[in-house]
Design an enzyme around this catalytic site. Structure first.
Site, PDB file in Angstrom:
ATOM      1  N   HIS A 201       0.726  -1.158   0.077  1.00 40.09           N
ATOM      2  CA  HIS A 201      -0.031   0.074  -0.055  1.00 40.09           C
ATOM      3  C   HIS A 201       0.668   1.464   0.016  1.00 40.09           C
ATOM      4  O   HIS A 201       1.671   1.528   0.981  1.00 40.09           O
ATOM      5  CB  HIS A 201      -0.782   0.021   1.272  1.00 40.09           C
TER       6      HIS A 201
HETATM    7  C1  LIG Z   1      -0.120  -7.450  -4.313  1.00 36.53           C
HETATM    8  C2  LIG Z   1      -0.957  -6.493  -3.895  1.00 36.53           C
HETATM    9  C3  LIG Z   1      -2.055  -6.927  -3.185  1.00 36.53           C
HETATM   10  C4  LIG Z   1      -2.964  -5.691  -2.691  1.00 36.53           C
HETATM   11  N1  LIG Z   1      -4.203  -5.909  -2.005  1.00 36.53           N
HETATM   12  C5  LIG Z   1      -5.119  -4.941  -1.918  1.00 36.53           C
HETATM   13  C6  LIG Z   1      -6.389  -5.216  -1.252  1.00 36.53           C
HETATM   14  O1  LIG Z   1      -6.870  -6.563  -1.122  1.00 36.53           O
HETATM   15  N2  LIG Z   1      -7.302  -4.258  -1.230  1.00 36.53           N
HETATM   16  C7  LIG Z   1      -7.003  -2.923  -1.602  1.00 36.53           C
HETATM   17  O2  LIG Z   1      -7.612  -2.031  -1.323  1.00 36.53           O
HETATM   18  N3  LIG Z   1      -5.679  -2.693  -2.411  1.00 36.53           N
HETATM   19  C8  LIG Z   1      -4.760  -3.745  -2.439  1.00 36.53           C
HETATM   20  N4  LIG Z   1      -3.739  -3.340  -2.797  1.00 36.53           N
HETATM   21  C9  LIG Z   1      -3.399  -1.991  -3.305  1.00 36.53           C
HETATM   22  C10 LIG Z   1      -4.116  -1.686  -4.582  1.00 36.53           C
HETATM   23  O3  LIG Z   1      -3.905  -2.414  -5.455  1.00 36.53           O
HETATM   24  C11 LIG Z   1      -3.525  -0.295  -5.063  1.00 36.53           C
HETATM   25  O4  LIG Z   1      -3.691   0.796  -4.014  1.00 36.53           O
HETATM   26  C12 LIG Z   1      -4.029   0.295  -6.212  1.00 36.53           C
HETATM   27  O5  LIG Z   1      -3.901  -0.637  -7.423  1.00 36.53           O
HETATM   28  C13 LIG Z   1      -3.429   1.709  -6.586  1.00 36.53           C
HETATM   29  O6  LIG Z   1      -4.104   2.359  -7.672  1.00 36.53           O
HETATM   30  P1  LIG Z   1      -3.514   3.380  -8.610  1.00 36.53           P
HETATM   31  O7  LIG Z   1      -4.530   3.619  -9.480  1.00 36.53           O
HETATM   32  O8  LIG Z   1      -3.334   4.412  -7.754  1.00 36.53           O
HETATM   33  O9  LIG Z   1      -2.166   2.688  -9.449  1.00 36.53           O
HETATM   34  P2  LIG Z   1      -1.790   1.236  -9.901  1.00 36.53           P
HETATM   35  O10 LIG Z   1      -2.726   0.301  -9.713  1.00 36.53           O
HETATM   36  O11 LIG Z   1      -0.591   1.208  -9.386  1.00 36.53           O
HETATM   37  O12 LIG Z   1      -1.663   1.352 -11.637  1.00 36.53           O
HETATM   38  C14 LIG Z   1      -1.200   2.517 -12.060  1.00 36.53           C
HETATM   39  C15 LIG Z   1      -0.886   2.060 -13.488  1.00 36.53           C
HETATM   40  O13 LIG Z   1      -0.082   2.911 -14.258  1.00 36.53           O
HETATM   41  C16 LIG Z   1       0.725   2.477 -15.124  1.00 36.53           C
HETATM   42  N5  LIG Z   1       1.939   3.424 -15.215  1.00 36.53           N
HETATM   43  C17 LIG Z   1       2.669   4.120 -14.476  1.00 36.53           C
HETATM   44  N6  LIG Z   1       3.208   4.958 -14.953  1.00 36.53           N
HETATM   45  C18 LIG Z   1       3.160   4.898 -16.404  1.00 36.53           C
HETATM   46  C19 LIG Z   1       3.651   5.772 -17.235  1.00 36.53           C
HETATM   47  N7  LIG Z   1       4.746   6.592 -17.000  1.00 36.53           N
HETATM   48  N8  LIG Z   1       3.040   5.479 -18.649  1.00 36.53           N
HETATM   49  C20 LIG Z   1       2.142   4.825 -18.827  1.00 36.53           C
HETATM   50  N9  LIG Z   1       1.515   3.961 -17.802  1.00 36.53           N
HETATM   51  C21 LIG Z   1       2.074   3.987 -16.475  1.00 36.53           C
HETATM   52  C22 LIG Z   1       1.253   1.197 -14.261  1.00 36.53           C
HETATM   53  O14 LIG Z   1       1.944   0.365 -15.285  1.00 36.53           O
HETATM   54  C23 LIG Z   1       0.080   0.707 -13.762  1.00 36.53           C
HETATM   55  O15 LIG Z   1      -0.725  -0.114 -14.216  1.00 36.53           O
HETATM   56  C24 LIG Z   1      -2.577  -4.349  -3.142  1.00 36.53           C
HETATM   57  C25 LIG Z   1      -1.545  -4.089  -4.011  1.00 36.53           C
HETATM   58  C26 LIG Z   1      -0.812  -5.216  -4.202  1.00 36.53           C
HETATM   59  C27 LIG Z   1       0.334  -4.618  -5.399  1.00 36.53           C
END
Ligand SMILES: Cc1cc2nc3c(=O)[nH]c(=O)nc-3n(C[C@H](O)[C@H](O)[C@H](O)COP(=O)(O)OP(=O)(O)OC[C@H]3O[C@@H](n4cnc5c(N)ncnc54)[C@H](O)[C@@H]3O)c2cc1C
Length: 606
Positions: A543
């Protein structure tokens, strides 16, 4: 051994050869097994943090490599989900989604593209933003650095999944006195494709603290309620149709006996009719039958996690949005109000993309990296927060684990917001990684993994970190500093967790503390430190947030209360970076509710 492990293992072996040469006048690999063992032990207990980290990294890679075989032979790894062939990435082979699957998935892009709105990153923040904008009739391009795999392209929580969907195969670390291993998704759908799907709303007291300290408007419990409710409905957030895995129940049952607040956390999961039928059957039977019937249903995995590729990404495509996977945006520049993006596509190479409005949704590490690399720095990447987590492996005399255990769902929140604990994924490789601090018991996983499970204590924490791009490197330097209070809370969390697990009948506990020893009876609790030792604890997190906090307090906040960068008209952030501080609960629910609220506000609806 997997390809991605081969190169770092070779490089590290060469490094060890050189280091061994200095001490013994022989390369490491030519030493006798006894001398090699002695050398490894010397590095592990060295006063040099560098040597200890190097050998830990080597051991983690070697453990993954060792357990690769077990995984590919696991009952999960059926031919029903063939893996993409090597080199498939960028060429559209294997299970990577093909442009032909949907005309709106761009396979081979033109070198110059122009759209009204561009969303960078397709995780929970980016997917919901892109979907709502496209459904409102806007011309939207969603760019994702990773490939587009379906949820079924690999078995969840395996090494194959790490190779396909994790950034750097899951080998990323926040530097600091205590290093903290962290992981991020790098695929269409981002972290939602690899996570456990455990759902919480943001606690109201956290929202209130954000309002006061960061001057966030329009985000109290009542303001966010419709957004939570909408996301919950769309992601089918629900409780298990039956009984949870045994290892999860072990913790829940004994915590409840100790008088502690423990409950099943709902997941974003669509259970199939089979699961519901089994629940109905179970509800008419006694408790033992309930547990047997429903855990059988759970073990068969009757349903589907509602990740982004199952929900908002298809909706986005159906609404006419265009998806460009395998494309990393390197920098963004504003010229006369419009945005120009310089990006790198896996097969076409350099791309130039223009848009009127830009949403950056790369996650709490990648969003500040991109913004800072583009020269946008005010309050960006200075206040990274995370949930530092310490794990322990528990061994019981009875069976608590199975090849189909699935996701443990109970969390103990008695001591929240300071710390909480729960059970985590416990496949043999994950157990083996948890045993790295206990090499003398390393073999126990091979023989007894069905009696073992991983547990964790996670703190909300007051420490903070920074994200800084490094010239010439793709990945940024992430630093994080734990405070003494954090180390005390981690130690207390570990202590309470240990207490609960002994009460539930554990016969041995292996905490993630280097040279910490294994605990065999409740008296051994006294061996645990009151403050976690500096540099000797194995910490991790899944997280990350708060690297571009929202609010009207311009001394602290990067973006306004609705995600627009202070000082810009048409540049927004919509991901985990927005959260002002660590929420103390799994964060995806908060990220999605905020992204939904902000997208609708942008569209003028709310
Ligand atoms: C193993 C694991 C288990 C988890 N379990 C839970 C859970 O049970 N419950 C929960 O609430 N949360 C959980 N989380 C946390 C949750 O998945 C994250 O908080 C959430 O996915 C974050 O969302 P986001 O949109 O901020 O970014 P992300 O999900 O990180 O998505 C960002 C995306 O942007 C892309 N990206 C980044 N930079 C660039 C760029 N320059 N150009 C193009 N693309 C780019 C990345 O490749 C990625 O696909 C878990 C996380 C992990 C890793």
């Amino acid at each position: 051994m997997t390809d991605y492990l081969r190169t770092p293992l070779k490089a590290l072996t060469l490094g060890f050869d050189l280091l061994g040469f200095f001490g013994n006048w022989k390369p490491f690999h030519q030493l006798s097994p006894v001398a090699r063992r002695r050398q490894i032990e010397a590095w592990k207990s060295s006063s040099s943090g560098f040597k200890r980290d190097l050998i830990r990294y080597y051991e983690s890679l070697a453990t993954l490599a060792l357990y690769s075989r077990d995984l590919s032979e696991s009952p999960h790894a059926t031919s029903a989900h063939p893996l993409p062939r090597r080199g498939g990435e960028g060429r559209g082979e294997g299970n990577i989604k093909q442009p032909g699957d949907n005309l709106n998935i761009i396979g081979i892009p033109n070198r110059e593209l122009r759209h009204e709105i561009v969303v960078i990153g397709s995780g929970p923040g980016g997917a919901i933003t892109a979907c709502l904008l496209a459904e409102a009739g806007r011309n939207v391009l969603l760019i994702e650095e990773g490939p587009f795999y379906s949820l079924a392209s690999c078995v969840p929580f395996t090494k194959e999944e790490m190779v396909q969907k994790y950034r750097n195969g899951g080998q990323t670390v926040a530097m600091g006195t205590n290093k903290i291993a962290y992981v991020e998704g790098r695929c269409v759908g981002g972290g939602s494709e690899i996570n456990s799907g455990l759902y919480h709303r943001t606690p109201p007291d956290i929202l209130e603290s954000w309002r006061k300290e960061f001057q966030v408007d329009g985000s109290n419990e009542i303001d966010l309620l419709p957004h939570f409710e909408a996301c919950e409905k769309e992601l089918s957030v629900s409780l298990l149709p039956g009984t949870a895995p045994a290892a999860s129940l072990k913790l829940h049952d004994c915590a409840t006996q100790l008088g502690w607040k423990s409950f099943e956390v709902p997941r974003w999961f669509r259970y199939d009719a089979n699961g519901s039928r089994r629940r109905e059957e179970a509800e008419t039977k006694d408790e033992t039958t309930v547990r047997l019937l429903t855990s059988a249903a759970t073990e068969r995995g009757s349903g589907k996690r509602q990740s982004m590729t199952e929900t908002y990404v298809p909706r986005f495509l159906n609404a006419g949005g265009q998806l460009l996977p395998l494309t990393r945006v390197q920098t963004i520049h504003q010229d006369g109000g419009r945005w120009t993006l310089f990006a790198q596509h896996a097969s076409v190479g350099a791309l130039r993309i223009e848009s009127e409005t830009l949403f950056v949704c790369g996650g709490a590490v990648q969003t500040p990296t991109l913004l800072r690399r583009s020269g946008i720095k005010r309050n960006i990447g200075n206040s990274l927060r995370l949930h530092p987590t310490i794990k322990l492996v528990a061994r019981f005399s009875d069976v608590v684990n199975s090849a189909h255990m699935g996701v443990p769902v109970h969390q103990v929140k008695e001591f929240a917001p300071r710390f909480s604990f729960g059970c985590s994924i416990s496949t043999p490789p994950y157990l083996a990684l948890g045993m790295i601090d206990h090499p003398e018991h390393g073999n126990v996983v091979r023989h007894s993994w069905q009696q073992m499970a991983n547990y964790y204590a996670m703190i909300t924490g007051e420490g903070r970190g920074t994200v800084r791009p490094l010239p010439g490197f793709r990945d940024p330097l992430v630093r994080y500093t734990l405070t003494r209070n954090d180390r005390r809370d981690l130690a207390e969390g570990l202590h309470k967790l240990t207490e609960a697990l002994f009460a539930s009948g554990a016969v041995a506990l292996y905490p993630g503390i280097t040279r910490g020893g294994c605990l065999l009876r409740p008296d051994d609790l006294a061996k645990l430190p009151n403050v976690l030792p500096n540099a000797l604890a194995s910490l991790m997190t899944i997280h990350l947030f708060s690297s571009c906090p929202m609010g009207e307090n311009k001394t602290k906040c990067a973006v306004d209360s609705f995600g627009r960068l202070h000082g810009f008209k048409n540049l927004f952030v919509a991901d985990a970076s927005l959260l002002c501080t660590a929420p103390g609960v799994n964060p995806q629910g908060s990220i999605m509710a905020l992204a939904r609220r902000n997208a609708l506000r942008f569209l003028g609806g709310h």
